[in-house]
Every structure is written in C-alpha cells, then in structure tokens.
Design a protein around this motif. Structure first.
Motif, PDB file in Angstrom:
ATOM      1  N   ASP A  75       0.850  -1.194   0.000  1.00 60.58           N
ATOM      2  CA  ASP A  75       0.000   0.000   0.000  1.00 60.58           C
ATOM      3  C   ASP A  75       0.882   1.239   0.000  1.00 60.58           C
ATOM      4  N   GLY A  76       0.254   2.371  -0.241  1.00 58.57           N
ATOM      5  CA  GLY A  76       1.017   3.609  -0.156  1.00 58.57           C
ATOM      6  C   GLY A  76       0.394   4.720  -0.965  1.00 58.57           C
ATOM      7  N   HIS A  77       1.099   5.837  -1.016  1.00 50.25           N
ATOM      8  CA  HIS A  77       0.593   7.026  -1.684  1.00 50.25           C
ATOM      9  C   HIS A  77       0.560   6.861  -3.204  1.00 50.25           C
ATOM     10  N   SER A  78      -0.189   7.753  -3.856  1.00 49.28           N
ATOM     11  CA  SER A  78      -0.283   7.744  -5.320  1.00 49.28           C
ATOM     12  C   SER A  78       1.090   7.973  -5.952  1.00 49.28           C
ATOM     13  N   SER A  79       1.310   7.311  -7.059  1.00 47.92           N
ATOM     14  CA  SER A  79       2.507   7.552  -7.884  1.00 47.92           C
ATOM     15  C   SER A  79       3.829   7.411  -7.143  1.00 47.92           C
ATOM     16  N   CYS A  80       3.928   6.444  -6.239  1.00 45.86           N
ATOM     17  CA  CYS A  80       5.237   6.280  -5.593  1.00 45.86           C
ATOM     18  C   CYS A  80       5.945   5.024  -6.112  1.00 45.86           C
ATOM     19  N   GLY A  81       5.448   4.474  -7.211  1.00 51.35           N
ATOM     20  CA  GLY A  81       6.143   3.343  -7.822  1.00 51.35           C
ATOM     21  C   GLY A  81       5.761   1.994  -7.244  1.00 51.35           C
ATOM     22  N   LYS A  82       4.598   1.919  -6.620  1.00 51.10           N
ATOM     23  CA  LYS A  82       4.162   0.638  -6.035  1.00 51.10           C
ATOM     24  C   LYS A  82       4.073  -0.451  -7.108  1.00 51.10           C
ATOM     25  N   ALA A 127       5.377  13.423  -8.244  1.00 50.07           N
ATOM     26  CA  ALA A 127       4.770  14.156  -9.364  1.00 50.07           C
ATOM     27  C   ALA A 127       5.747  14.224 -10.542  1.00 50.07           C
ATOM     28  N   GLN A 128       7.025  14.420 -10.249  1.00 54.14           N
ATOM     29  CA  GLN A 128       8.043  14.484 -11.285  1.00 54.14           C
ATOM     30  C   GLN A 128       8.119  13.165 -12.059  1.00 54.14           C
ATOM     31  N   ARG A 129       8.051  12.063 -11.330  1.00 56.29           N
ATOM     32  CA  ARG A 129       8.105  10.738 -11.979  1.00 56.29           C
ATOM     33  C   ARG A 129       6.882  10.530 -12.879  1.00 56.29           C
ATOM     34  N   ARG A 130       5.684  10.870 -12.367  1.00 57.42           N
ATOM     35  CA  ARG A 130       4.450  10.695 -13.144  1.00 57.42           C
ATOM     36  C   ARG A 130       4.453  11.614 -14.371  1.00 57.42           C
ATOM     37  N   TYR A 131       4.958  12.841 -14.190  1.00 61.51           N
ATOM     38  CA  TYR A 131       5.032  13.822 -15.281  1.00 61.51           C
ATOM     39  C   TYR A 131       5.882  13.267 -16.434  1.00 61.51           C
ATOM     40  N   LYS A 132       7.029  12.746 -16.065  1.00 62.34           N
ATOM     41  CA  LYS A 132       7.958  12.204 -17.057  1.00 62.34           C
ATOM     42  C   LYS A 132       7.288  11.051 -17.841  1.00 62.34           C
ATOM     43  N   GLU A 133       6.617  10.186 -17.080  1.00 58.44           N
ATOM     44  CA  GLU A 133       5.937   9.032 -17.666  1.00 58.44           C
ATOM     45  C   GLU A 133       4.875   9.474 -18.678  1.00 58.44           C
ATOM     46  N   ILE A 162       4.538  12.457 -20.201  1.00 61.56           N
ATOM     47  CA  ILE A 162       5.149  13.183 -21.324  1.00 61.56           C
ATOM     48  C   ILE A 162       5.745  12.178 -22.319  1.00 61.56           C
ATOM     49  N   GLU A 163       6.391  11.154 -21.786  1.00 54.05           N
ATOM     50  CA  GLU A 163       6.978  10.132 -22.673  1.00 54.05           C
ATOM     51  C   GLU A 163       5.903   9.407 -23.477  1.00 54.05           C
ATOM     52  N   LYS A 164       4.690   9.301 -22.879  1.00 52.75           N
ATOM     53  CA  LYS A 164       3.581   8.655 -23.596  1.00 52.75           C
ATOM     54  C   LYS A 164       2.941   9.601 -24.602  1.00 52.75           C
ATOM     55  N   GLY A 165       3.358  10.863 -24.588  1.00 52.81           N
ATOM     56  CA  GLY A 165       2.808  11.835 -25.535  1.00 52.81           C
ATOM     57  C   GLY A 165       1.618  12.617 -25.002  1.00 52.81           C
ATOM     58  N   ASP A 166       1.302  12.486 -23.701  1.00 49.71           N
ATOM     59  CA  ASP A 166       0.184  13.250 -23.130  1.00 49.71           C
ATOM     60  C   ASP A 166       0.602  14.709 -22.938  1.00 49.71           C
ATOM     61  N   ASN A 167      -0.349  15.597 -23.173  1.00 49.52           N
ATOM     62  CA  ASN A 167      -0.061  17.018 -23.037  1.00 49.52           C
ATOM     63  C   ASN A 167      -0.435  17.474 -21.618  1.00 49.52           C
ATOM     64  N   VAL A 168       0.536  17.429 -20.689  1.00 50.98           N
ATOM     65  CA  VAL A 168       0.244  17.760 -19.284  1.00 50.98           C
ATOM     66  C   VAL A 168       1.292  18.751 -18.770  1.00 50.98           C
ATOM     67  N   ASN A 169       0.949  19.472 -17.700  1.00 49.25           N
ATOM     68  CA  ASN A 169       2.003  20.290 -17.094  1.00 49.25           C
ATOM     69  C   ASN A 169       2.266  19.819 -15.664  1.00 49.25           C
ATOM     70  N   PHE A 170       3.452  20.167 -15.177  1.00 48.01           N
ATOM     71  CA  PHE A 170       3.912  19.636 -13.891  1.00 48.01           C
ATOM     72  C   PHE A 170       2.986  20.026 -12.734  1.00 48.01           C
ATOM     73  N   GLU A 171       2.550  21.302 -12.709  1.00 44.95           N
ATOM     74  CA  GLU A 171       1.690  21.776 -11.608  1.00 44.95           C
ATOM     75  C   GLU A 171       0.402  20.964 -11.519  1.00 44.95           C
ATOM     76  N   GLU A 172      -0.144  20.648 -12.704  1.00 49.58           N
ATOM     77  CA  GLU A 172      -1.396  19.882 -12.782  1.00 49.58           C
ATOM     78  C   GLU A 172      -1.188  18.493 -12.151  1.00 49.58           C
ATOM     79  N   ILE A 173      -0.047  17.893 -12.444  1.00 45.05           N
ATOM     80  CA  ILE A 173       0.248  16.560 -11.910  1.00 45.05           C
ATOM     81  C   ILE A 173       0.463  16.631 -10.396  1.00 45.05           C
ATOM     82  N   LEU A 174       1.237  17.644  -9.969  1.00 49.41           N
ATOM     83  CA  LEU A 174       1.512  17.780  -8.535  1.00 49.41           C
ATOM     84  C   LEU A 174       0.202  17.998  -7.762  1.00 49.41           C
ATOM     85  N   ASN A 175      -0.663  18.849  -8.304  1.00 49.22           N
ATOM     86  CA  ASN A 175      -1.956  19.084  -7.649  1.00 49.22           C
ATOM     87  C   ASN A 175      -2.750  17.798  -7.551  1.00 49.22           C
ATOM     88  N   ASN A 176      -2.748  17.019  -8.629  1.00 52.65           N
ATOM     89  CA  ASN A 176      -3.511  15.767  -8.647  1.00 52.65           C
ATOM     90  C   ASN A 176      -2.960  14.780  -7.611  1.00 52.65           C
TER      91      ASN A 176
END
Ligand code: DC
Length: 228
Positions: free
Chosen positions: A10-17, A159-165, A167-181
């Motif tokens: 278990d654990g927080h969102s986007s921590c690589g579980k 958030a940085q890890r999820r952002y990179k992932e 962006i690499e998939k081609g999704d148009n996202v910004n870092f602040e949006e990911i961090l907020n989520n």
C-alpha cells in the motif's frame, strides 16, 4: 520460500508501487494484481455513462449498473504485462489518463464500489502466491498477509516521476497539474470515510524518495528472505 504467501503493498499515489510489485511478482513467479486499475475501470465506466457531473457521482444510477461491469486482467505476450479489461475491452491505456486520475477518488470513496472490489480482490488471492498493490490491501483486503509494505516518497518527487511518464507517452500535461492531482489524491485517500489509506500496524515502511528500482527490489527481497 516454499510456501506461497500474500504480499500486500500500500502507499501514496505515484510512488512506484506497481513497478516494484511487478518486479517482485516476476522474481517469485507470483501473480501481480493492480487493485487501483479496478477503481480506474469503474471510473471510466461511470465517465462513459455520464455518471460523474461536477465532481459528483450519480451513485444510484451507478449502483443500478454496477452488476453489468466485468473487470478482468489478461496477459499481453508482446508487452509482457497484464492489462486491464472492462467487459472484454482493453482499457489499459485509457485508465492511465489524467481525466480518469482526476475522477477516480470520487468513485473509490463509495462503499458499494469498495465492497464489490474487495470481494473480487480476496477471491484473486485465495490460492496465495500473489502481490497486490493499492491503498487498503494490508488493512482491509488481506489483513493477515504474510508481508505488508507501506510505500511513500516526497510528493514533488512522485509528481516528477508521473510527469515524465505521461510526457513520454505523448500526453499534453504540465507539472503543476500533476503535482496538484498527486496531493489532492493523497488528501482524499487519507481522509475518506471508507477504508482510508493508512499504514497497517504490522506493515514495513519503505520511503523510496532516494532509492532506485533495484535498491527497492533488493530491500523487499531481503524482507521476504527473513520471513522463512
Ligand atoms: O494506484 P492508483 O493510483 O492507480 O489508484 C487509483 C485510485 O484508486 C487512487 O486514487 C485511490 C484508489 N484506490 C483505492 O482507493 N484503493 C485501492 N486498493 C487502490 C486504489
């Protein structure tokens, strides 16, 4: 280890579980189940049926339709991974998108959704030899799992890890949006009434802010060895 066990992560969102859970399952020849994918699948179903309006779920309608939802996992031989299916449609790519992430907390706080999915998850683990990741696996789904791990990492690093992932998939996202989520989901996960995210008393804490994949895998394999 001779006897098959249940490993609850278990654990927080986007921590690589899921990355670490998949690697352990592969190492041990166990099944890996991503319980978050099941909440995402129901979210996608609700979104497609227009049952989430202004951050509110039409719970009555969803409850009426929920028996029509069949969630399964099938192995993709080409990609060497399990993929999520909703009524036999491969939804693996769609459920990872930001709009599903934005809505999933409203679905995962519903009691009838959790009851249905917990039953399904317990059924998948009845023969043991399983690694399952989520938010309530060590506390609710498998309270007597032989090994429980609670994973976390600094929210900016996650958030940085999820952002990179994305962006690499081609999704148009910004870092602040990911961090907020990420931070919003942490808050909702930890503060909801039904099965809030919390560390089980007997879970081992793994903060991976400064650990790479191999270091995390080795850390867990060592814990498994010490169980024998
Ligand atoms: O692990 P994930 O980010 O894909 O999970 C998606 C959402 O589902 C997450 O915001 C919390 C919820 N979830 C849950 O409530 N219980 C679980 N066992 C797994 C996920």
């Amino acid at each position: 280890m001779k006897n098959k066990i249940i490993i609850a992560i278990d654990g927080h969102s986007s921590c690589g579980k899921s990355t670490v859970a998949k690697a352990i399952a592969k190492e041990l020849g166990y099944i890996y189940i991503d319980s978050g994918a099941m909440y995402r699948a129901i979210t996608l179903f609700a979104m497609r049926h227009k049952l989430i309006i202004n951050n509110k779920v039409e719970t009555k309608k969803l409850e009426e339709l929920i028996d029509n939802i069949e969630i399964s996992f099938k192995y993709n031989n080409g990609l060497l991974k399990y993929e999520t299916y909703l009524n036999n449609e491969n939804i693996e790519t769609e459920i990872r998108k930001i709009d599903v992430s934005e809505n999933v907390s409203y679905i995962s706080e519903l009691k009838f959704v959790r009851e249905l999915l917990v039953k399904l998850q317990q059924d998948l683990g009845k023969n043991k030899g399983i690694v399952m990741d989520g938010r309530d696996i060590g506390t609710v789904v498998f309270p007597s799992a032989e090994l429980k791990i609670f994973m976390t990492a600094d929210s900016k690093i996650r958030a940085q890890r999820r952002y990179k992932e994305l962006i690499e998939k081609g999704d148009n996202v910004n870092f602040e949006e990911i961090l907020n989520n990420v931070e919003k989901r942490d808050y909702i996960d930890q503060n909801r009434k039904e099965s809030p995210l919390k560390k089980a008393k007997d879970a081992l804490l793994l903060d991976n802010s400064n650990l790479n994949h191999k270091e995390q895998l080795d850390w867990i394999l060592k814990k498994i060895d010490s169980l024998v």
